[in-house]
Design a protein around this motif. Structure first.
Motif, PDB file in Angstrom:
ATOM      1  N   ILE A  52       0.854  -1.193   0.000  1.00 23.11           N
ATOM      2  CA  ILE A  52       0.000   0.000   0.000  1.00 23.11           C
ATOM      3  C   ILE A  52       0.886   1.237   0.000  1.00 23.11           C
ATOM      4  O   ILE A  52       1.843   1.321   0.771  1.00 23.11           O
ATOM      5  CB  ILE A  52      -0.934   0.006   1.230  1.00 23.11           C
ATOM      6  N   ASN A  53       0.579   2.197  -0.866  1.00 22.58           N
ATOM      7  CA  ASN A  53       1.337   3.444  -0.960  1.00 22.58           C
ATOM      8  C   ASN A  53       2.801   3.181  -1.297  1.00 22.58           C
ATOM      9  O   ASN A  53       3.704   3.783  -0.732  1.00 22.58           O
ATOM     10  CB  ASN A  53       1.216   4.243   0.351  1.00 22.58           C
ATOM     11  N   LYS A  54       3.023   2.262  -2.231  1.00 23.72           N
ATOM     12  CA  LYS A  54       4.378   1.903  -2.658  1.00 23.72           C
ATOM     13  C   LYS A  54       4.584   2.318  -4.116  1.00 23.72           C
ATOM     14  O   LYS A  54       3.620   2.462  -4.880  1.00 23.72           O
ATOM     15  CB  LYS A  54       4.594   0.392  -2.522  1.00 23.72           C
ATOM     16  N   PRO A  55       5.833   2.472  -4.548  1.00 23.81           N
ATOM     17  CA  PRO A  55       6.102   2.807  -5.951  1.00 23.81           C
ATOM     18  C   PRO A  55       5.587   1.733  -6.900  1.00 23.81           C
ATOM     19  O   PRO A  55       5.602   0.534  -6.583  1.00 23.81           O
ATOM     20  CB  PRO A  55       7.630   2.908  -6.000  1.00 23.81           C
ATOM     21  N   LEU A  56       5.164   2.162  -8.070  1.00 21.97           N
ATOM     22  CA  LEU A  56       4.535   1.266  -9.028  1.00 21.97           C
ATOM     23  C   LEU A  56       5.485   0.175  -9.522  1.00 21.97           C
ATOM     24  O   LEU A  56       5.046  -0.928  -9.853  1.00 21.97           O
ATOM     25  CB  LEU A  56       4.025   2.086 -10.220  1.00 21.97           C
ATOM     26  N   ALA A  57       6.774   0.461  -9.548  1.00 18.50           N
ATOM     27  CA  ALA A  57       7.746  -0.508 -10.050  1.00 18.50           C
ATOM     28  C   ALA A  57       7.730  -1.809  -9.255  1.00 18.50           C
ATOM     29  O   ALA A  57       8.101  -2.865  -9.779  1.00 18.50           O
ATOM     30  CB  ALA A  57       9.156   0.092 -10.022  1.00 18.50           C
ATOM     31  N   GLN A  58       7.298  -1.734  -7.999  1.00 20.31           N
ATOM     32  CA  GLN A  58       7.271  -2.951  -7.182  1.00 20.31           C
ATOM     33  C   GLN A  58       6.203  -3.933  -7.655  1.00 20.31           C
ATOM     34  O   GLN A  58       6.234  -5.110  -7.279  1.00 20.31           O
ATOM     35  CB  GLN A  58       7.061  -2.587  -5.711  1.00 20.31           C
ATOM     36  N   ASP A  59       5.288  -3.481  -8.493  1.00 23.49           N
ATOM     37  CA  ASP A  59       4.278  -4.364  -9.070  1.00 23.49           C
ATOM     38  C   ASP A  59       4.733  -4.977 -10.392  1.00 23.49           C
ATOM     39  O   ASP A  59       4.025  -5.797 -10.964  1.00 23.49           O
ATOM     40  CB  ASP A  59       2.972  -3.592  -9.314  1.00 23.49           C
ATOM     41  N   GLY A  60       5.913  -4.580 -10.865  1.00 29.49           N
ATOM     42  CA  GLY A  60       6.359  -5.006 -12.180  1.00 29.49           C
ATOM     43  C   GLY A  60       6.769  -6.477 -12.237  1.00 29.49           C
ATOM     44  O   GLY A  60       7.264  -7.045 -11.258  1.00 29.49           O
ATOM     45  N   ILE A  61       6.541  -7.102 -13.392  1.00 29.88           N
ATOM     46  CA  ILE A  61       6.970  -8.476 -13.645  1.00 29.88           C
ATOM     47  C   ILE A  61       8.233  -8.368 -14.508  1.00 29.88           C
ATOM     48  O   ILE A  61       8.192  -8.434 -15.737  1.00 29.88           O
ATOM     49  CB  ILE A  61       5.877  -9.297 -14.365  1.00 29.88           C
ATOM     50  N   TRP A  62       9.377  -8.213 -13.853  1.00 31.58           N
ATOM     51  CA  TRP A  62      10.615  -7.953 -14.579  1.00 31.58           C
ATOM     52  C   TRP A  62      11.233  -9.239 -15.136  1.00 31.58           C
ATOM     53  O   TRP A  62      12.016  -9.196 -16.076  1.00 31.58           O
ATOM     54  CB  TRP A  62      11.590  -7.200 -13.677  1.00 31.58           C
ATOM     55  N   TRP A  63      10.914 -10.357 -14.533  1.00 33.08           N
ATOM     56  CA  TRP A  63      11.232 -11.682 -15.039  1.00 33.08           C
ATOM     57  C   TRP A  63       9.960 -12.516 -14.888  1.00 33.08           C
ATOM     58  O   TRP A  63       9.142 -12.236 -14.010  1.00 33.08           O
ATOM     59  CB  TRP A  63      12.378 -12.333 -14.264  1.00 33.08           C
ATOM     60  N   PRO A  64       9.762 -13.547 -15.687  1.00 35.08           N
ATOM     61  CA  PRO A  64       8.506 -14.305 -15.601  1.00 35.08           C
ATOM     62  C   PRO A  64       8.174 -14.795 -14.198  1.00 35.08           C
ATOM     63  O   PRO A  64       7.007 -14.780 -13.780  1.00 35.08           O
ATOM     64  CB  PRO A  64       8.737 -15.476 -16.563  1.00 35.08           C
ATOM     65  N   TRP A  65       9.195 -15.221 -13.444  1.00 29.71           N
ATOM     66  CA  TRP A  65       8.936 -15.774 -12.109  1.00 29.71           C
ATOM     67  C   TRP A  65       8.580 -14.718 -11.070  1.00 29.71           C
ATOM     68  O   TRP A  65       8.249 -15.061  -9.942  1.00 29.71           O
ATOM     69  CB  TRP A  65      10.133 -16.601 -11.631  1.00 29.71           C
ATOM     70  N   HIS A  66       8.633 -13.440 -11.439  1.00 28.97           N
ATOM     71  CA  HIS A  66       8.170 -12.399 -10.523  1.00 28.97           C
ATOM     72  C   HIS A  66       6.645 -12.372 -10.414  1.00 28.97           C
ATOM     73  O   HIS A  66       6.103 -11.735  -9.504  1.00 28.97           O
ATOM     74  CB  HIS A  66       8.676 -11.023 -10.968  1.00 28.97           C
TER      75      HIS A  66
ATOM     76  N   HIS B 262       6.555  -8.734   1.540  1.00 23.80           N
ATOM     77  CA  HIS B 262       5.860  -7.786   0.656  1.00 23.80           C
ATOM     78  C   HIS B 262       5.325  -8.485  -0.597  1.00 23.80           C
ATOM     79  O   HIS B 262       5.081  -7.849  -1.614  1.00 23.80           O
ATOM     80  CB  HIS B 262       6.783  -6.624   0.253  1.00 23.80           C
ATOM     81  N   ASN B 263       5.176  -9.810  -0.514  1.00 22.99           N
ATOM     82  CA  ASN B 263       4.717 -10.624  -1.634  1.00 22.99           C
ATOM     83  C   ASN B 263       5.651 -10.506  -2.837  1.00 22.99           C
ATOM     84  O   ASN B 263       5.217 -10.506  -3.998  1.00 22.99           O
ATOM     85  CB  ASN B 263       3.293 -10.250  -2.043  1.00 22.99           C
ATOM     86  N   LEU B 264       6.962 -10.436  -2.556  1.00 22.98           N
ATOM     87  CA  LEU B 264       7.982 -10.309  -3.593  1.00 22.98           C
ATOM     88  C   LEU B 264       8.920 -11.503  -3.561  1.00 22.98           C
ATOM     89  O   LEU B 264       9.171 -12.095  -2.498  1.00 22.98           O
ATOM     90  CB  LEU B 264       8.783  -9.016  -3.397  1.00 22.98           C
ATOM     91  N   TYR B 265       9.469 -11.824  -4.729  1.00 22.22           N
ATOM     92  CA  TYR B 265      10.361 -12.974  -4.868  1.00 22.22           C
ATOM     93  C   TYR B 265      11.597 -12.566  -5.651  1.00 22.22           C
ATOM     94  O   TYR B 265      11.512 -11.745  -6.583  1.00 22.22           O
ATOM     95  CB  TYR B 265       9.622 -14.095  -5.607  1.00 22.22           C
ATOM     96  N   ASP B 266      12.731 -13.139  -5.265  1.00 24.99           N
ATOM     97  CA  ASP B 266      13.984 -12.886  -5.973  1.00 24.99           C
ATOM     98  C   ASP B 266      14.445 -11.464  -5.666  1.00 24.99           C
ATOM     99  O   ASP B 266      14.708 -11.137  -4.522  1.00 24.99           O
ATOM    100  CB  ASP B 266      13.777 -13.155  -7.470  1.00 24.99           C
ATOM    101  N   LYS B 267      14.543 -10.606  -6.653  1.00 26.26           N
ATOM    102  CA  LYS B 267      15.034  -9.240  -6.467  1.00 26.26           C
ATOM    103  C   LYS B 267      14.347  -8.319  -7.462  1.00 26.26           C
ATOM    104  O   LYS B 267      13.732  -8.772  -8.435  1.00 26.26           O
ATOM    105  CB  LYS B 267      16.555  -9.192  -6.664  1.00 26.26           C
ATOM    106  N   GLY B 268      14.451  -7.024  -7.218  1.00 23.42           N
ATOM    107  CA  GLY B 268      13.832  -6.058  -8.108  1.00 23.42           C
ATOM    108  C   GLY B 268      14.177  -4.648  -7.694  1.00 23.42           C
ATOM    109  O   GLY B 268      14.975  -4.429  -6.768  1.00 23.42           O
ATOM    110  N   PRO B 269      13.597  -3.650  -8.339  1.00 22.93           N
ATOM    111  CA  PRO B 269      13.947  -2.249  -8.090  1.00 22.93           C
ATOM    112  C   PRO B 269      13.295  -1.697  -6.822  1.00 22.93           C
ATOM    113  O   PRO B 269      12.310  -0.964  -6.861  1.00 22.93           O
ATOM    114  CB  PRO B 269      13.432  -1.541  -9.344  1.00 22.93           C
ATOM    115  N   TYR B 270      13.866  -2.079  -5.688  1.00 23.50           N
ATOM    116  CA  TYR B 270      13.406  -1.587  -4.393  1.00 23.50           C
ATOM    117  C   TYR B 270      14.555  -1.707  -3.402  1.00 23.50           C
ATOM    118  O   TYR B 270      15.633  -2.239  -3.734  1.00 23.50           O
ATOM    119  CB  TYR B 270      12.165  -2.351  -3.908  1.00 23.50           C
TER     120      TYR B 270
END
Length: 509
Positions: free
Chosen positions: A269-283, A342-350
């Protein structure tokens, strides 16, 4: 007469002083130089800071614990970027990506980059030119044949990267269909989701990790027969997701009994939109049930248990070869990894702590063991090793030597604030420009590719669930953190400073 006598005495004193200086100069030129230390770096991929038993974690790690008992534990070590190539480039060069040009992964869809510029020789080239026997085993991920071209005599750098320069990028076409299959209820062999957890066939000695152990042992045995000082790196792809281990590690932890953190699976909630991105299929984790997450975490813990065995076998070889007692050792992970927080897997822009923090142990055989709680950076490893190894400079360095902390602990005078700087400029060809600054109490994350920044109270909300960026009660703290970030960007000549100053005007009113 008095003046003549005074002049004669002065002349005699100067003559004596000059003779003494000459004698001292002669002594200095004939003195035996101090023996240069042997240095071994053990690096692991996407290894979190919080799983080891010496940290009170869930995995029994007796070999790593034993090393920790002989080392300086840096319990608040931070990577520079939660991404393999940029963090490794920072470790080898001591410089940020805006200076080296390496601020993204290399050789992977759809990155701009193929390698770390060869002008950036880093620790490997500096050590080679200083007369060290240099060896590298395992993952490099800074461009094909990069260690060889920098002077590594023992070059066994076979990770997942290609051996030919400027190869075409790996592109995950097959993974797209695999993830779609999971969403439609289709599972892989053994009813597993192999992009999240996988039971490898055979046993420990059938794994690619064990091949690196054998090559590492081979290197250590060669070192023992060489009179030159030694600088070596043994680098593993483990425990990078997907979590792939053989038995007994695959069933070592009961998924139903693993403890999930408070920020596991929380809605963002109230997080940057990039955290919703599917940057690799397994995201795309929309198909993951709670038991799926538990299994993935259990296999990660199994991978850490296997890492502990790896460390034990390598250090035992050093002992058997008689090189352990005076061996300087650095054990680290290049960054952390998300396991459902945060319902995130692996790594990403955060910039969450699960990704930003890394384990770091440094053993100096001349120093007593201790725990340092002050924040330190991946960038600090370079000047520390360069000082140990008496390496000539190769340009400016953005980190600070850790030797005062190794020798004196937290009370050592550092001359700079207890802050950590973090960046996420690119992620496989996508620009984000993220900069974060962390203190023991607060974290401010600037997202210049978004119009939403982040502020977290790490004391009250260590899971970083609640973004306080617009909370009026934190107006003063927000302004202080912005000023800290500005100061850090200015210190390292970060070209994004001018943009931050414009974006941050509202925060400083």
């Amino acid at each position: 007469m008095k003046n003549k006598t005074t002049l004669a005495l002065v002349s005699l004193a100067l003559s004596t002083l000059l003779l003494g200086c000459t004698a001292n100069a002669d002594v200095k030129t004939t003195a035996t130089p101090a023996k240069k230390p042997n240095v071994l770096v053990l690096m692991f991929d996407d290894m979190r800071f919080d799983s080891f038993s010496y940290r009170g974690g869930p995995v029994h790690t007796p070999n790593i614990d034993a090393l920790a008992a002989e080392s300086t534990r840096f319990d608040n070590a931070m990577t520079t970027t939660g991404l393999c190539s940029p963090s490794r480039a920072a470790m080898y060069t001591g410089r940020w990506g805006h200076k080296t040009g390496l601020d993204d992964n290399v050789e992977l869809y759809h990155s701009r980059l193929s390698e770390l510029d060869l002008k950036e020789g880093g620790l490997i080239k500096r050590a080679s030119e200083a007369g060290y026997l240099v060896g590298h085993v395992g993952k490099w991920h800074l461009g094909a044949r990069g260690t060889e071209m920098r002077g590594a005599e023992i070059d066994l750098s076979h990770g997942h990267e290609p051996r030919e320069r400027f190869s075409r990028q790996y592109t995950p076409y097959a993974k797209v269909a695999q993830i779609e299959g999971y969403k439609n209820g289709k599972l892989d062999k053994n009813n597993e989701k192999h992009e999240y957890w996988l039971t490898l066939p055979g046993g420990y000695k059938d794994t690619n990790a064990y091949k690196k152990v054998l090559n590492g042992q081979k290197m250590l045995k060669q070192v023992a027969k060489d009179e030159r000082p030694f600088f070596g790196v043994i680098s593993f792809n483990q425990p990078h997701p997907a979590y792939r281990v053989p038995e007994p590690y695959a069933s070592m932890f009961d998924p139903s009994k693993v403890e999930l953190p408070s920020n596991h699976g929380v809605k963002r909630i109230n997080k940057p939109l990039a955290q919703d991105g599917i940057w690799w299929p397994w995201h795309d984790v929309s198909h993951m049930s709670e038991m799926d997450w538990r299994k993935s975490r259990a296999y990660y813990y199994g991978a850490i248990a296997m890492v502990d065995r790896i460390v034990g076998e390598l250090l035992q070889t050093a002992k058997d070869e008689g090189i352990y007692d005076d061996l300087h050792i650095v054990l680290l992970g290049d960054q952390g990894s998300m396991l459902g927080e945060h319902n995130l897997y692996d790594k990403g822009p955060y910039a969450y702590d699960e990704l930003m923090r890394m384990p770091l142990l440094i053993k100096d055989p001349k120093q007593q063991s201790r725990t340092v709680t002050r924040q330190v950076s991946m960038l600090d490893i370079t000047p520390t090793l360069a000082q140990w190894m008496q390496l000539p400079a190769d340009g400016e360095v953005d980190g600070h030597s850790l030797i005062p902390l190794i020798e004196q602990g937290d009370q050592a005078e550092q001359g700079h604030a207890d802050t950590a700087l973090y960046a996420y400029e690119w992620y496989n060809g996508s620009w984000f420009g993220i900069r974060a600054v962390r203190t023991p109490e607060l974290k401010f994350v600037w997202n210049p590719g978004d119009n939403r920044d982040e502020l977290y109270d790490l004391q009250k909300d260590p899971g970083e669930v609640t973004n306080l960026i617009n909370n009026p009660a934190y107006k003063k703290q927000r302004a202080q953190m912005v000023q800290l970030l500005k100061a850090e960007l200015a210190r390292v000549d970060d070209p994004s400073l001018a943009k931050l100053e414009y974006h941050a005007k509202a925060y400083l009113r």
